[in-house]
Design a protein around this motif. Structure first.
Motif: not given
Ligand SMILES: Cc1cc2nc3c(=O)[nH]c(=O)nc-3n(C[C@H](O)[C@H](O)[C@H](O)COP(=O)(O)OP(=O)(O)OC[C@H]3O[C@@H](n4cnc5c(N)ncnc54)[C@H](O)[C@@H]3O)c2cc1C
Ligand code: SF4
Length: 307
Positions: A229-248
């Motif tokens: 089971t996932v307790n917490s997740a950090n998900i960040v996308m690259g090459a899609v926005a002017p900064i690294p883009w978090r997928a909240e």
């Protein structure tokens, strides 16, 4: 200048013509990867991308970072390029890189990508300057909650060393269209600091060519798991926005979920739900979705090749 891979290119294109260049190569204390007392890691700004990709401790404890570094450019670029230079490299937008276009980012009055060829530009946060941040490595570092250590004279001219969250280091064009990070003129990145370790992590990169290319889309995922089971997740996308883009939206959805192909697909759908592609880059929405899905599955140790 660090490795010069980016700076020299900009000078050859007459985009930058600096009067003075300060080479960081002889500055002591910037080239080490060191364990810290709290079980984390300090990576000096002059450590090469190749050394990060090959470091045993990073490969075991920060696999998303090792994978993101290994996906950078070519062996020559990884051997020469440094992590400090990678974080501070300028945008790859072809209008920015051409001396013939005085666009917004170069103190001009228009963004030529808006009505021009924007096939490699942003699908999130597209106004007023839809660059994508070119660093793979920043995406993984942000997913791990890394800090950037900044050294030099700040706003008041006083010398200081400051540690800030990676998310606070990069600047959205809406806040300042002329620079990609918060560094003052004479400040440098001295190091990157990582705390803890998270083996349940992965980066997935999608490129047009497997080598010599920046990604079309990428994602880095760091999961804190309790069994399946996932307790917490950090998900960040690259090459899609002017900064690294978090997928909240995707991060919130995954909490309490068991990672399956179905839940990874649902999270990936949420990651791109707010995308606003431009005229020529709608294909990137699908690539970003795939990168998020596969990075989640890989981080959780689920075989994505079956789904
Ligand atoms: C063909 C090609 C393909 C590439 N593909 C990828 C890719 O897929 N993914 C990816 O992430 N990158 C990619 N890169 C970028 C490459 O990794 C960077 O150019 C490189 O990391 C820059 O590092 P450098 O040390 O050469 O920086 P430099 O060129 O020396 O510096 C780049 C910029 O950062 C500034 N700078 C350098 N070090 C510091 C510091 N410590 N503090 C403050 N400012 C600093 C310089 O002033 C300059 O403005 C590619 C580059 C090329 C040429
Ligand atoms: S996207 Fe940004 S860098 Fe590219 S032309 Fe527009 S303003 Fe310039």
């Amino acid at each position: 200048m660090a490795g010069g891979m980016d700076l020299i290119g900009l000078m050859k294109n007459y985009v930058l013509q600096p009067d003075v260049i300060v080479a960081l190569g002889d500055v002591g204390g910037l080239s080490q990867i060191e364990a810290t007392d709290d079980g984390g890691l300090r990576i000096g700004a002059m450590v090469t991308i190749a050394d990060i990709a090959a470091d045993d401790h990073i490969r075991t404890n920060y696999p998303a970072l090792a994978a993101a570094a290994a996906a950078v450019g070519t062996p020559q670029i990884r051997n020469r390029g440094t992590i400090g230079g990678n974080l501070c490299q300028r945008p790859r937008c072809w209008y920015f890189r051409s001396e013939y276009y005085d666009c917004l980012r170069k103190e001009g009055s228009a963004c030529f990508a808006v009505d021009g060829d924007n096939r490699y530009h942003a699908i999130f946060d597209t106004a007023p300057c839809p660059i994508v941040h070119p660093s793979n490595v920043a995406v993984a570092l942000q997913a791990y909650g890394a800090n950037v250590v900044v050294a030099g004279p700040g706003a008041d001219g006083a010398l200081s060393v400051e540690s800030m969250a990676m998310g606070d280091f990069f600047v959205r064009p809406a806040n300042n269209v002329h620079q990609e990070n918060v560094l003052y003129h004479d400040q440098i990145v001295a190091a990157i600091e990582l705390t803890g370790t998270t083996a349940n992590s992965a980066s997935y990169t999608i490129k047009h060519k497997q080598s010599h290319d920046w990604p079309l889309a990428m994602a880095s995922v760091v999961l804190d798991m309790n069994g399946d089971t996932v307790n917490s997740a950090n998900i960040v996308m690259g090459a899609v926005a002017p900064i690294p883009w978090r997928a909240e939206g995707a991060e919130q959805y995954l909490v309490g979920q068991t990672v399956t192909i179905g839940s990874a697909e649902e999270a990936a759908d949420r990651a791109v739900a707010d995308a606003e592609p431009m005229e020529h880059n709608a294909y990137k929405v699908r690539l970003a979705r795939t990168a998020v899905k596969r990075a989640i599955l890989e981080a959780a140790g689920v075989d994505w090749t079956t789904g």
